[in-house]
Design a protein around this motif. Structure first.
Motif, PDB file in Angstrom:
ATOM      1  N   UNK A   7       7.568  -5.257 -10.000  1.00 26.00           N
ATOM      2  CA  UNK A   7       8.129  -4.065  -9.185  1.00 26.00           C
ATOM      3  C   UNK A   7       7.067  -4.055  -8.002  1.00 26.00           C
ATOM      4  N   UNK A   8       7.784  -3.819  -6.722  1.00 25.89           N
ATOM      5  CA  UNK A   8       7.208  -3.833  -5.519  1.00 25.89           C
ATOM      6  C   UNK A   8       7.315  -2.366  -5.063  1.00 25.89           C
ATOM      7  N   UNK A   9       6.332  -1.687  -4.811  1.00 33.98           N
ATOM      8  CA  UNK A   9       6.245  -0.351  -4.079  1.00 33.98           C
ATOM      9  C   UNK A   9       5.851  -0.374  -2.700  1.00 33.98           C
ATOM     10  N   UNK A  10       7.060   0.019  -2.070  1.00 35.26           N
ATOM     11  CA  UNK A  10       6.704  -0.182  -0.496  1.00 35.26           C
ATOM     12  C   UNK A  10       6.512   1.394   0.051  1.00 35.26           C
ATOM     13  N   UNK A  11       5.546   1.663   0.537  1.00 36.08           N
ATOM     14  CA  UNK A  11       5.110   2.845   1.207  1.00 36.08           C
ATOM     15  C   UNK A  11       4.878   2.751   2.758  1.00 36.08           C
ATOM     16  N   UNK A  12       4.678   4.218   3.160  1.00 34.43           N
ATOM     17  CA  UNK A  12       4.088   3.857   4.740  1.00 34.43           C
ATOM     18  C   UNK A  12       3.241   5.077   5.156  1.00 34.43           C
ATOM     19  N   UNK A  13       3.649   6.511   5.055  1.00 35.72           N
ATOM     20  CA  UNK A  13       2.688   7.312   5.600  1.00 35.72           C
ATOM     21  C   UNK A  13       1.695   7.923   3.997  1.00 35.72           C
ATOM     22  N   UNK A  14       0.987   8.602   4.499  1.00 32.45           N
ATOM     23  CA  UNK A  14      -0.276   8.935   3.545  1.00 32.45           C
ATOM     24  C   UNK A  14       0.677   9.848   2.099  1.00 32.45           C
ATOM     25  N   UNK A  15       1.505  10.914   2.693  1.00 33.64           N
ATOM     26  CA  UNK A  15       2.000  11.348   1.380  1.00 33.64           C
ATOM     27  C   UNK A  15       2.785  10.317   0.640  1.00 33.64           C
ATOM     28  N   UNK A  16       3.471   9.781   1.292  1.00 35.48           N
ATOM     29  CA  UNK A  16       4.364   8.601   0.455  1.00 35.48           C
ATOM     30  C   UNK A  16       3.550   7.470  -0.295  1.00 35.48           C
ATOM     31  N   UNK A  17       2.493   7.195   0.285  1.00 31.54           N
ATOM     32  CA  UNK A  17       1.417   6.264  -0.374  1.00 31.54           C
ATOM     33  C   UNK A  17       1.113   7.119  -1.828  1.00 31.54           C
ATOM     34  N   UNK A  18       0.806   8.479  -1.702  1.00 27.66           N
ATOM     35  CA  UNK A  18       0.167   9.158  -2.707  1.00 27.66           C
ATOM     36  C   UNK A  18       1.257   9.215  -3.927  1.00 27.66           C
ATOM     37  N   UNK A  19       2.665   9.761  -3.282  1.00 29.53           N
ATOM     38  CA  UNK A  19       3.701   9.906  -4.052  1.00 29.53           C
ATOM     39  C   UNK A  19       4.115   8.480  -4.945  1.00 29.53           C
ATOM     40  N   UNK A  33       2.967  -4.736 -10.934  1.00 32.12           N
ATOM     41  CA  UNK A  33       3.257  -3.683 -10.018  1.00 32.12           C
ATOM     42  C   UNK A  33       2.461  -4.221  -8.770  1.00 32.12           C
ATOM     43  N   UNK A  34       3.111  -4.070  -7.675  1.00 31.57           N
ATOM     44  CA  UNK A  34       2.338  -4.445  -6.345  1.00 31.57           C
ATOM     45  C   UNK A  34       2.578  -3.321  -5.223  1.00 31.57           C
ATOM     46  N   UNK A  35       1.780  -3.082  -4.660  1.00 34.46           N
ATOM     47  CA  UNK A  35       2.010  -1.967  -3.675  1.00 34.46           C
ATOM     48  C   UNK A  35       1.458  -2.590  -2.186  1.00 34.46           C
ATOM     49  N   UNK A  36       2.410  -2.188  -1.346  1.00 31.47           N
ATOM     50  CA  UNK A  36       2.347  -2.693   0.241  1.00 31.47           C
ATOM     51  C   UNK A  36       2.449  -1.302   0.921  1.00 31.47           C
ATOM     52  N   UNK A  37       2.001  -1.383   2.287  1.00 31.47           N
ATOM     53  CA  UNK A  37       2.237  -0.145   3.166  1.00 31.47           C
ATOM     54  C   UNK A  37       2.632  -0.634   4.621  1.00 31.47           C
ATOM     55  N   UNK A  38       3.639  -0.098   5.286  1.00 28.55           N
ATOM     56  CA  UNK A  38       4.166  -0.566   6.435  1.00 28.55           C
ATOM     57  C   UNK A  38       2.995  -0.283   7.524  1.00 28.55           C
ATOM     58  N   UNK A  56      -4.870   6.578  -9.463  1.00 27.60           N
ATOM     59  CA  UNK A  56      -3.593   5.704  -9.713  1.00 27.60           C
ATOM     60  C   UNK A  56      -4.075   4.495 -10.174  1.00 27.60           C
ATOM     61  N   UNK A  57      -3.058   3.546 -10.454  1.00 25.16           N
ATOM     62  CA  UNK A  57      -3.514   2.316 -11.053  1.00 25.16           C
ATOM     63  C   UNK A  57      -3.788   1.272 -10.005  1.00 25.16           C
ATOM     64  N   UNK A  58      -3.787   1.712  -8.633  1.00 23.38           N
ATOM     65  CA  UNK A  58      -4.304   1.018  -7.764  1.00 23.38           C
ATOM     66  C   UNK A  58      -5.476   1.296  -6.804  1.00 23.38           C
TER      67      UNK A  58
END
Length: 430
Positions: A7-19, A33-38, A56-58
């Motif tokens: 699972x790739x979790x792609x995020x950008x702003x602070x509230x979307x990283x949190x969500x 599960x892997x999380x990246x941000x723009x 969170x798990x991250x």
């Protein structure tokens, strides 16, 4: 399924990283599960990033910061089975443009990071390609279904408890979650959850700040905390033109005596709530976080009730009041009937993860159906370029692509609809 899904979790702003990070807590812990941000004009600072990932798990990880080309490489080389687009609308649109519309493509998931009533049409349009659109209440399911029918945009909506509520399902338990239940600090604070958008004017925000000063004077035994998301020019999902910290500095400079028990602080909302006797806001989702913790709240109506104030959903909650109630510390708990329809449904009703698992099985067995694509017209290509530039700090590509981007952008600049979309995105981050 025999293979462990990626699972790739792609995020950008602070509230979307949190969500996005909190939603990932509901994913089975044996999935990868892997999380990246723009890399963008809204990317969180290291402090904001750490706070958004807390619980969170991250937590404790250093997520990868990605440019557009980096994201393309991850999709091609890591080959996720599921992509969770936890980002603002233009970033979701740009991400989908990197995913080949073939049966072996990943399952696409997206949603909105908080209270989503009333429905913002652009939020639906940007996410038209996703397989699972995550919503957070039975009321949202109804209202988004109506909006989809009116706009002619087909979506599959699925239910999830708002993931950063303490009542949300949490297959992954972190050390900080366990520690939070082991010791409870004294409750000695009134928390004001500041928002970038509402109220919007300098005059209104200064007036509200003066009411908070009056509240601090009325309750010298309590700290009144102005809880902000950004400090010192840090970015947010929504642009903030008049920060409370700057306005407070102006008030002090004018000679106003500010009581010592009024403070401005940042930090994860969960930590603030552990000391709260009450929470006040206009319409922040922190009100829901406080409700989940059993903390009484107050949603201010001094600036109106409506779509502009993002508080229509609270009209029958029993939480509405004025700054006079704030100064009196007259906080209250929500109406039980409102709770069931708005964000506090039975977790057994949640369906988003089961839908993802069913789509993964369909993908393995027969392949996924194609996602809906817009016609490949000059205007559509120009909009895609504009969204990419909005979503990322720079849109990398070949020299030819950069030239094409500039030509298309110039051709689109006079387009009225483009200006409307950009204004909506800048205001709502839809």
């Amino acid at each position: 399924m025999t293979d462990t899904p990626r699972v790739l979790v792609f995020t950008d702003s602070d509230s979307y990283v949190k969500w996005g990070a909190a939603l990932a807590n509901q994913i089975p812990k044996d999935w990868s599960v892997r999380l990246v941000y723009a890399r963008s004009n809204a990317e969180p600072s290291p402090r904001q990033l750490a706070e958004a990932l807390e619980g969170s798990r991250f937590e404790g990880d250093t997520p990868t910061r990605v440019a557009f080309a980096d994201l393309r490489d991850i999709l091609e080389n890591w080959r996720p089975d599921v992509v969770v687009a936890a980002a603002r609308g233009p970033a979701v649109h740009a991400l989908v443009g990197l995913i080949a519309n073939v049966p072996s493509r990943p399952v696409l998931v997206s949603g909105l990071a908080g209270i989503s009533v009333p429905v913002i049409p652009y939020g639906l349009g940007f996410r038209r390609a996703v397989d699972v659109f995550v919503l957070h209440s039975h009321r949202e399911l109804r209202e988004f279904a109506v909006a989809s029918a009116q706009l002619g945009i087909r979506h599959t909506y699925e239910l999830a408890t708002l993931p950063f509520l303490s009542s949300a399902p949490r297959p992954v338990e972190t050390d900080s979650m366990r520690q939070a239940t082991e010791s409870e600090p004294a409750r000695d604070r009134i928390i004001f959850a500041a928002q970038a958008l509402v109220p919007g004017s300098r005059r209104e925000r200064t007036w509200l700040l003066l009411q908070l000063i009056e509240t601090a004077r009325a309750h010298p035994h309590l700290e009144v905390v102005i809880k902000v998301r950004a400090r010192g020019g840090e970015p947010q999902t929504h642009a903030e033109h008049f920060s409370y910290e700057d306005l407070l500095t102006r008030i002090v400079a004018s000679g106003e005596r500010v009581p010592e028990n009024l403070v401005v602080e940042s930090g994860a909302m969960g930590r603030h709530l552990r000391r709260a006797v009450g929470l006040v806001t206009v319409s922040s989702t922190s009100l829901l976080e406080a409700t989940a913790e059993g903390i009484p709240c107050l949603a201010l109506t001094d600036f109106g009730v409506g779509a502009e104030q993002i508080n229509l959903v609270l009209t029958e909650s029993g939480l509405l009041g004025t700054t006079r109630d704030l100064v009196a510390a007259a906080f209250r708990h929500p109406d039980p009937e409102w709770l069931e329809d708005n964000y506090f449904h039975d977790p057994a009703d949640n369906s988003w993860l089961a839908r993802v698992e069913a789509l993964l099985e369909l993908r393995r067995r027969d392949g996924l159906p194609p996602y809906p694509e817009l016609p490949r017209t000059l205007v559509a290509r120009a909009r895609a370029r504009a969204y990419r530039h909005f979503a990322f700090a720079s849109a990398e590509g070949s020299r030819l692509e950069r030239i094409e981007s500039r030509v298309l952008a110039v051709g689109l600049w006079g387009n009225r609809r483009r200006r409307e979309i950009v204004r909506a995105v800048r205001r709502f981050g839809a």
